[in-house]
Design an enzyme around this catalytic site. Structure first.
Site, PDB file in Angstrom:
ATOM      1  N   ASP A 230      81.170  19.309  46.627  1.00 35.10           N
ATOM      2  CA  ASP A 230      81.353  18.207  45.680  1.00 35.10           C
ATOM      3  C   ASP A 230      81.880  16.964  46.381  1.00 35.10           C
ATOM      4  OD1 ASP A 230      81.410  16.916  43.243  1.00 35.10           O
ATOM      5  OD2 ASP A 230      82.580  18.452  42.225  1.00 35.10           O
TER       6      ASP A 230
ATOM      7  N   ASP B 283      76.966  15.828  35.380  1.00 33.58           N
ATOM      8  CA  ASP B 283      78.061  16.503  34.680  1.00 33.58           C
ATOM      9  C   ASP B 283      77.780  16.602  33.190  1.00 33.58           C
ATOM     10  OD1 ASP B 283      79.618  17.164  36.790  1.00 33.58           O
ATOM     11  OD2 ASP B 283      80.979  15.467  36.631  1.00 33.58           O
TER      12      ASP B 283
END
Ligand code: GLA
Length: 752
Positions: A497, A567
């Site tokens: 990430d 997301d």
């Protein structure tokens, strides 16, 4: 195939359906002639207009500056006459800017070289498409060049500084794509500052062009935007240090009535994950120039004598059959010539990620409860997301302290992996190696390891700083910590990430005249770390992520065969996000999961069946607490997994056709995936909002064999009927309804 016609001084690159042609004016200046449908002829030098005013310098040197400002230079240079957007500029030690590049030599060869330190498309048979384990055994001759592409290297020089600029063009033989990259070598005796080195330029002369780009935002990535291109320029760019949620390193010129199936497209996609610019401009003579490359803002590279700078690659795709044809060219190129490694062509494990299930509040017992229920449903991998390290119970601390928090996970990943493996599942973990929290042991030890400007200190975003990975000791330390964790247990997947943009890009290590190199050095460092990861753990499945889809680009795809798309896991929002992503990237690369309802971001409730159907057009997985679901929902999950197993090879390898766009029509979404031999297809149709007094919707299918007969919903229909006359989809009751319609060829020709 690439040819050079020495008589007319014309170069021609052919792919199965396209030709790219440029020639030399005066034997000195490479000028763009044509990119479009494949041509047989090469004698196109007349299109350079060298017999019209302003003549090339050898005819009348009095008009050299006007010539530069009109001529469609293949690689335009700044400061000596061309006042449009150019590709390269330099500053000398005397502080002067400008250069003039002329033809020096060229060579054509089979295959394609690696771009040192950078992601790039590769030729079949070359070493870099193989996982590390196979590379080392290359001595047995298996890696012999069985090239399926050819490359032209065109060397230009700037006589005054001794700079050499090598333009590389590769034409792929089975994919309709051409790639371009640029290498600059300093053959002079003094240092030169590269203040701009873009990677490609294209000239198009066509009326009524529009520009297609993919702007967005966090949780709203890659929305399709079309705009008419008038005089002046249109820019899409990122100076966030990542390719970003807000803009995408893609730009296409499209004819104004272009649809999924009709119209001309000239597209460019940048194989890079950091700052970029793409700019299209229409000039005074109605020529449109598009350029793409590393953003010249916050970039300045010192090139000492004998040193070289390699600029990343741009992929060019031309389509005469609308957006769909362009999409399929990109998909094919990326599937066959960009994505690498063990997982490239393999079915990916169906995963369950604990992020939306628990956020930071988990321990081994909770994770194992999730794993047990998941195993029963057929889920194949548990991914432990953020919060397993240091003392991180929220997003305020511990980035950089990559040691397992044994209070949460006693026995570390060793114990967890064993237990998860006993259930027949794999274990994966989340990491964010590029970051450092102020509240971390690493920061307390090395506060200067965060990117920062002198006397200003670093700036926080999501309570974290960016590590200065351009420093070798920084990236080595973080890499070693990561390697130790991955070596401590049977961890088979990593979600890498990156949760904030770069700011305060400076350090106290590099001299003042090299501070402009940091953003690019940072990107090279990320690539280097990911390459090491793949070499050290060849079977590892790597998934990139940057607050969702903030670094979903071809550069990252070279390292990870899949990337977390967004997301935003709301299935309806995902329709548009996935549409924009699928425009360029194969479905096998798009991280798509089923999450809980009401959705944590939108509060919307979408039937589980629809959520599953939408996630099928990606890598597929779950992002919810399965232990809290009803038995009925768990049964549905098992059914979804069966569907995934049944259709995944088609979804991974098939050709993608877009039929309807919810983003555009505000009614429904629809797409098909068709096997290469056109014998099998899967149609997905999603009705977003139910309406009263609706008729069925007529869908014209695509990609089938018009002659062949297909079974569709128990009926036999000819391909031509389904494609040209269409299929009726009745309105469904209720919002957010989806239909998955398998189509199977029953015979090739009319039954007798
Ligand atoms: C990012 C990712 C999410 C999740 C969180 C954890 O936002 O996109 O999927 O991993 O970080 O902090």
């Amino acid at each position: 195939m690439i040819q050079y016609d020495g008589t007319h001084q014309v170069f021609k690159l052919d792919t199965p359906h396209t030709s790219y042609v440029f020639g030399l004016a005066d034997g000195r200046y490479p000028g763009h002639i044509y990119y479009g449908k494949r041509l047989g002829d090469i004698d196109l030098a007349y299109l350079l207009r060298t017999d019209e005013r302003p003549w090339p310098p050898s005819v009348f040197s009095r008009e050299k500056v006007s010539f530069f400002d009109f001529y469609p230079m293949e690689y335009p240079f700044e400061g000596t006459g061309d006042c449009r957007e150019c590709c390269i500029n330099i500053r000398t030690e005397e502080g002067q800017e400008g250069l003039e590049l002329t033809y020096l030599s060229h060579r054509i060869y089979a295959g394609k070289k690696e771009l040192e330190g950078l992601p790039a498309t590769w030729s079949r048979g070359s070493a870099h498409n193989l996982p590390a384990a196979d590379r080392s055994s290359s001595g047995d001759g298996r890696l012999e060049e069985i090239a399926d592409c050819s490359t032209l290297e065109l060397t230009l020089q700037d006589e005054v500084t001794g700079l050499r600029v090598i333009l590389s063009y590769t034409a792929f033989e089975e994919a309709d794509a051409i790639t371009r990259s640029v290498r600059v070598e300093n053959g002079g005796v003094r240092s030169v500052y590269l203040t701009k080195v873009l990677s490609a330029c294209l000239h198009v002369e066509q009326e009524g062009l529009e520009v297609l780009t993919l702007p967005g935002s966090w949780s709203r990535e890659r929305m399709m935007q079309r705009q008419k291109l008038g005089y002046g320029s249109f820019v899409t760019e990122s100076i966030r240090g990542i390719s970003s949620h807000q803009d995408h390193p893609f730009m296409a010129l499209i004819s104004e009535n272009c649809t999924q199936t009709t119209g001309d497209i000239y597209a460019m996609n940048f194989v890079y994950s950091g700052n970029f610019i793409a700019k299209a401009m229409r000039d005074q003579f109605d020529q449109v120039r598009v350029v793409m490359g590393i953003h010249p803002d916050r970039f300045c590279w010192k090139l000492e004598p004998s040193a070289a700078f390699q600029a990343p690659e741009v992929v060019l795709v031309y389509s005469d059959g609308g957006l769909g044809k362009m999409t399929r060219s990109f998909h094919r190129l990326y599937r066959d010539h960009l994505i690498r490694g063990y997982w490239k062509d393999r079915e990916r494990p169906i995963l369950i990620n604990n992020w939306e299930a628990t956020y930071f509040d988990f321990n081994t017992e909770k994770l194992l409860e999730i794993a047990r229920e998941s195993a029963k449903a057929g889920i194949e991998m548990l991914v432990v997301d953020d919060g397993w390290f240091g003392y991180r119970d929220n997003d305020d601390s511990s980035l950089g302290d990559w040691q397992v928090n044994e209070n949460k996970l006693p026995g570390g990943f060793g114990y967890l992996a064993e237990e998860v493996n006993k259930l027949g599942m794999k274990l994966g973990i989340w990491v964010e190696p590029e970051m450092i929290s102020e509240d971390s042991d690493l920061y307390r030890e090395h506060p200067d390891w965060a990117l920062q400007l002198n006397n200003r200190g670093p700036g926080q975003c999501r309570a974290q700083y960016v590590l200065d990975l351009s420093r070798k000791e920084v990236r080595d330390t973080v890499y070693d910590r990561l390697k130790a964790v991955l070596s401590s247990a049977n961890i088979e997947y990593v979600k890498w990430d990156m949760n904030r943009p770069l700011s305060d890009v400076g350090n106290t290590i590099l001299p003042p005249d090299r501070q402009g190199e940091i953003a690019h050095r940072y990107m090279l460092a990320v690539y280097e770390m990911q390459e090491r990861l793949l070499q050290d753990f060849p079977g590892l499945l790597l998934e990139n992520c940057a607050s969702g889809g903030g670094r979903f680009d071809p550069g990252m795809l070279y390292y990870s065969p899949q990337i977390w798309c967004s997301d935003d896991t709301d299935a309806m929002e995902r329709l548009a996000i996935q549409e924009g992503t699928q425009l360029l990237y194969p479905l096998s690369s798009i991280g798509a999961h089923v999450s809980d309802c009401p959705n944590h971001m939108t509060g919307r409730s979408v039937p589980l069946e629809t959520r599953g159907t939408v996630a099928l057009a990606g890598t597929f997985g779950y992002e919810l607490d399965i232990t809290r679901l009803s038995e009925e929902d768990k049964c549905q999950i098992s059914e979804q997994i069966e569907l995934y197993k049944k259709y995944n090879s088609l979804i991974r390898e098939g050709d993608y056709y877009r039929l309807e766009s919810w983003q555009h029509n505000h009614v429904c979404d629809g797409y098909m995936i068709v096997s290469e031999d056109r014998s099998e297809a899967l149609l997905t149709y999603v009705q977003v909002l139910a309406k009263t007094n609706q008729k069925s919707r007529r869908l014209q299918l695509q990609g089938l064999n018009p002659e062949a007969f297909y079974d569709i919903d128990g009926k036999t229909c000819q391909g031509a009927v389904l494609m040209y006359a269409g299929l009726l989809i009745p309105p469904m009751s209720g919002d957010f309804q989806a239909k998955l319609i398998p189509i199977r060829q029953i015979q090739k020709f009319k039954p007798v």
